[in-house]
Design a protein around this motif. Sequence first.
Motif, PDB file in Angstrom:
ATOM      1  N   ALA A  59      -8.377  -2.449  -7.042  1.00  6.59           N
ATOM      2  CA  ALA A  59      -7.134  -1.887  -6.393  1.00  6.59           C
ATOM      3  C   ALA A  59      -6.879  -2.740  -5.333  1.00  6.59           C
ATOM      4  O   ALA A  59      -5.878  -3.274  -5.101  1.00  6.59           O
ATOM      5  CB  ALA A  59      -7.753   0.008  -5.477  1.00  6.59           C
ATOM      6  N   GLU A  60      -7.668  -3.453  -4.022  1.00  6.27           N
ATOM      7  CA  GLU A  60      -7.717  -4.079  -3.135  1.00  6.27           C
ATOM      8  C   GLU A  60      -7.647  -5.489  -3.613  1.00  6.27           C
ATOM      9  O   GLU A  60      -6.661  -6.835  -2.480  1.00  6.27           O
ATOM     10  CB  GLU A  60      -8.886  -4.396  -2.227  1.00  6.27           C
ATOM     11  CG  GLU A  60      -9.497  -3.209  -1.525  1.00  6.27           C
ATOM     12  CD  GLU A  60      -8.351  -2.731  -0.668  1.00  6.27           C
ATOM     13  OE1 GLU A  60      -7.822  -3.820   0.634  1.00  6.27           O
ATOM     14  OE2 GLU A  60      -7.764  -2.031  -0.794  1.00  6.27           O
ATOM     15  N   GLU A  85      -3.347   4.688  -7.184  1.00 11.53           N
ATOM     16  CA  GLU A  85      -4.273   2.994  -7.429  1.00 11.53           C
ATOM     17  C   GLU A  85      -5.803   2.702  -7.741  1.00 11.53           C
ATOM     18  O   GLU A  85      -6.838   3.180  -8.188  1.00 11.53           O
ATOM     19  CB  GLU A  85      -3.333   2.059  -7.258  1.00 11.53           C
ATOM     20  CG  GLU A  85      -2.236   1.490  -8.455  1.00 11.53           C
ATOM     21  CD  GLU A  85      -1.293   0.588  -7.296  1.00 11.53           C
ATOM     22  OE1 GLU A  85       0.200   0.292  -7.929  1.00 11.53           O
ATOM     23  OE2 GLU A  85      -1.441   0.318  -5.974  1.00 11.53           O
ATOM     24  N   LYS A  86      -5.490   3.297  -6.708  1.00 11.19           N
ATOM     25  CA  LYS A  86      -7.549   3.807  -5.435  1.00 11.19           C
ATOM     26  C   LYS A  86      -8.042   4.426  -6.519  1.00 11.19           C
ATOM     27  O   LYS A  86      -9.383   4.218  -6.539  1.00 11.19           O
ATOM     28  CB  LYS A  86      -7.186   4.009  -4.255  1.00 11.19           C
ATOM     29  CG  LYS A  86      -7.077   3.175  -2.979  1.00 11.19           C
ATOM     30  CD  LYS A  86      -7.560   2.844  -2.119  1.00 11.19           C
ATOM     31  CE  LYS A  86      -7.109   4.666  -1.315  1.00 11.19           C
ATOM     32  NZ  LYS A  86      -7.516   4.145   0.001  1.00 11.19           N
ATOM     33  N   GLU A 117      -5.758  -5.982  -6.691  1.00  9.36           N
ATOM     34  CA  GLU A 117      -4.541  -6.108  -7.982  1.00  9.36           C
ATOM     35  C   GLU A 117      -3.178  -6.502  -7.000  1.00  9.36           C
ATOM     36  O   GLU A 117      -2.725  -7.163  -5.526  1.00  9.36           O
ATOM     37  CB  GLU A 117      -3.472  -4.874  -7.258  1.00  9.36           C
ATOM     38  CG  GLU A 117      -3.314  -3.941  -6.498  1.00  9.36           C
ATOM     39  CD  GLU A 117      -2.491  -2.311  -6.906  1.00  9.36           C
ATOM     40  OE1 GLU A 117      -3.172  -2.255  -7.975  1.00  9.36           O
ATOM     41  OE2 GLU A 117      -2.384  -1.252  -5.963  1.00  9.36           O
ATOM     42  N   ARG A 132       1.167  -0.965  -0.134  1.00  7.03           N
ATOM     43  CA  ARG A 132       0.215  -0.281   0.111  1.00  7.03           C
ATOM     44  C   ARG A 132       0.990   1.662   0.561  1.00  7.03           C
ATOM     45  O   ARG A 132       0.701   2.359   1.284  1.00  7.03           O
ATOM     46  CB  ARG A 132      -0.802   0.214   1.187  1.00  7.03           C
ATOM     47  CG  ARG A 132      -2.177  -1.333   1.894  1.00  7.03           C
ATOM     48  CD  ARG A 132      -2.813  -0.988   2.123  1.00  7.03           C
ATOM     49  NE  ARG A 132      -3.884  -2.370   2.162  1.00  7.03           N
ATOM     50  CZ  ARG A 132      -5.361  -1.804   1.727  1.00  7.03           C
ATOM     51  NH1 ARG A 132      -5.265  -1.083   1.568  1.00  7.03           N
ATOM     52  NH2 ARG A 132      -5.757  -3.416   2.649  1.00  7.03           N
ATOM     53  N   TYR A 189       0.306   3.846  -4.537  1.00  7.87           N
ATOM     54  CA  TYR A 189      -1.267   3.175  -3.892  1.00  7.87           C
ATOM     55  C   TYR A 189      -2.730   3.882  -3.836  1.00  7.87           C
ATOM     56  O   TYR A 189      -3.577   3.567  -4.478  1.00  7.87           O
ATOM     57  CB  TYR A 189      -1.556   2.417  -2.646  1.00  7.87           C
ATOM     58  CG  TYR A 189      -2.733   1.186  -2.282  1.00  7.87           C
ATOM     59  CD1 TYR A 189      -3.017  -0.159  -3.268  1.00  7.87           C
ATOM     60  CD2 TYR A 189      -3.399   1.430  -1.459  1.00  7.87           C
ATOM     61  CE1 TYR A 189      -4.011  -0.226  -2.635  1.00  7.87           C
ATOM     62  CE2 TYR A 189      -4.886   0.926  -1.118  1.00  7.87           C
ATOM     63  CZ  TYR A 189      -5.239  -0.393  -1.856  1.00  7.87           C
ATOM     64  OH  TYR A 189      -6.028  -0.650  -1.389  1.00  7.87           O
ATOM     65  N   GLU A 190      -2.115   4.895  -2.566  1.00  7.86           N
ATOM     66  CA  GLU A 190      -3.409   6.038  -1.889  1.00  7.86           C
ATOM     67  C   GLU A 190      -3.601   7.123  -3.276  1.00  7.86           C
ATOM     68  O   GLU A 190      -4.616   7.568  -3.781  1.00  7.86           O
ATOM     69  CB  GLU A 190      -2.297   6.483  -0.808  1.00  7.86           C
ATOM     70  CG  GLU A 190      -2.278   5.785  -0.078  1.00  7.86           C
ATOM     71  CD  GLU A 190      -3.654   4.930   0.457  1.00  7.86           C
ATOM     72  OE1 GLU A 190      -5.005   5.758   0.374  1.00  7.86           O
ATOM     73  OE2 GLU A 190      -3.736   4.339   1.787  1.00  7.86           O
ATOM     74  N   LEU A 231     -11.874   1.103  -5.487  1.00  8.63           N
ATOM     75  CA  LEU A 231     -11.072   0.868  -4.123  1.00  8.63           C
ATOM     76  C   LEU A 231     -11.472  -1.313  -4.354  1.00  8.63           C
ATOM     77  O   LEU A 231     -10.577  -1.845  -4.233  1.00  8.63           O
ATOM     78  CB  LEU A 231     -12.105   0.402  -2.973  1.00  8.63           C
ATOM     79  CG  LEU A 231     -11.499  -0.182  -2.108  1.00  8.63           C
ATOM     80  CD1 LEU A 231     -10.525   0.235  -1.924  1.00  8.63           C
ATOM     81  CD2 LEU A 231     -12.579   0.526  -0.354  1.00  8.63           C
ATOM     82  N   GLU A 232     -12.008  -1.438  -4.867  1.00 13.41           N
ATOM     83  CA  GLU A 232     -12.916  -3.072  -5.499  1.00 13.41           C
ATOM     84  C   GLU A 232     -11.532  -3.950  -6.061  1.00 13.41           C
ATOM     85  O   GLU A 232     -10.412  -4.934  -6.249  1.00 13.41           O
ATOM     86  CB  GLU A 232     -14.118  -3.255  -5.990  1.00 13.41           C
ATOM     87  CG  GLU A 232     -14.276  -5.042  -5.878  1.00 13.41           C
ATOM     88  CD  GLU A 232     -15.896  -5.157  -6.255  1.00 13.41           C
ATOM     89  OE1 GLU A 232     -16.139  -6.422  -6.715  1.00 13.41           O
ATOM     90  OE2 GLU A 232     -16.196  -4.319  -6.929  1.00 13.41           O
TER      91      GLU A 232
END
Length: 549
Positions: free
Chosen positions: A423-424, A414-415, A426, A405, A410-411, A420-421
């Motif tokens: 990205a979680e 990617e998010k 990946e 993360r 990520y923040e 979110l779904e």
Amino acid sequence: MKTTSADYVIYGCIFTGEGTIEQAMAVKGKKILYVGSCEGVSSFIGEETRILREENGLILPGMTEGHAHVTSMYEILNYAPLYKGESVEEYIQIYKKFLKEHPQSRVLMGRGYRNGVFEEPGPQACMLDEISREIPIIAIGEDAHSMWVSSKALEMAGIDQDTAEVFGGEIVRYENGTPTGWLKEAADVLMVPLLPRLELNKVKQAVLRYQEEALAQGITHVFEPMLNPQRDYEVCIRAYEELAEEGKLLLQYQVGYMLYPSDDIDQGIERACEYRKRARAVGSSRYSLNTIKIFIDGVLEGHTAYLQEPYADRPDSCGEPLWTQERCNEVVKKAVLNQFQVHIHTIGDGALQMAIQAFRAAKEAGYVISIPHAVTHVQIVGEHQFAELAKLGVCVVVNPYWHTRDSLYYEKLEKPYLGLERAEKEYPVRSFIKAGCLLTQASDFPVTIPAMVMNSLHIMVNRGEHKYGPFEPLNPSEALTVEEALMVLTTNGAKQGGLEQSCGTLAAGKDADFVIFDKNLLTIEPSQLYTAKVKHIFIQGKYIKEQEE
């Protein structure tokens, strides 16, 4: 009957890569004589045998780097080190310092900026103009999928609001059509005439510098999907050939030849055949060229990854593939007909599906080779794609260094880009093993600097990075056990290159390529895996390195 006396006998905890833990190993010349019990190894001890006792560490097969741009070390050694900065301001200061140290530069080159540090509309020429308006300035992104260039560089390259787009690339523009100074993907070809040519001796120095750093990490085998912005592969090939002839290559280098979407496929493969022939003529076990590499898509941070569903922040776009399905099928078939392995860059699940279809088309046509084809990066994967890859026997080369993360990627990217779904979910890892895929790992150096193998192991097991202290793991259900991760690093890596008959496991008759760590990776706390270091390394029975105490 008298047994052969070994050059070395090593006692300790031995992870063989064959599902067993042994106590002792004997080595003679380039080969392993024996792996087994302390009692069994005793018959191989002679008057000249050297004894190593490693009571607290772990002995394991030499590790594989499954995807590293070795010759890109040239850029790290000779260009402004933007990877050391974390903001636009720091990039500018790095460039100013570099210009002061290299006042005769005709082009100011840099490497390693991160797209995520820029606000909209991304990297801009006016930022670099602060450094110089007289010297063209060209920066290569950390991911090597974009360039950030100055106004002088745009002017000298003849890029303006009337310049046509390049197939497979994008000239990022302001609303009035004026280029911003950010070139994505294949648009970087417009800068090639300005780029300084590679120097043979410096490329050789770069390979040897990479080798030094890889050995310190316990790497004995590397696959290089050759990539340089100059497209000057002849110089890189000559560097490998000369180093092989000079006996300076210690790692086992397997090199891939890059084909671009704009290339004539037949001419490209013909050239790869010539390079393969030259590699075989060198007659070195340390250097070979048997792979064709292609990119199907770009990267998420540039919105150039090809997804099956639209970007969360751009609901009208899934990204665009760099190849059509027809040409992708064609390049895979023709590569296999010429007995080349194919290694494909896929970030998005759309790109991955194109690769699957191309591999399936080749297999259904009866075009097969003994070495597994590979996909690499595989950031976004559809639920059905794990089984499809396994059925086709495709090797999956993941990049654990990125499976965190990260506060920037990520923040910030990617998010919001994926939602979110997605990205979680990946960067899956365990799901590939569960499906029956051959799984290996890589750093994509110099995207990852420094490429420390114990960081890769640590993240495969913990799904997070230690350097920021306590962390929330990224989808912990995708974590591996230490034993599984060690197999990815060793045995599986050898299989990726079709080398399993000679290396990747520790057994009698195999090459004596092995690493000794200062800590037992099987017994230390998983949260401390990153602290382990290489103590000794042997390549073909030759003692290469001992870590200074």
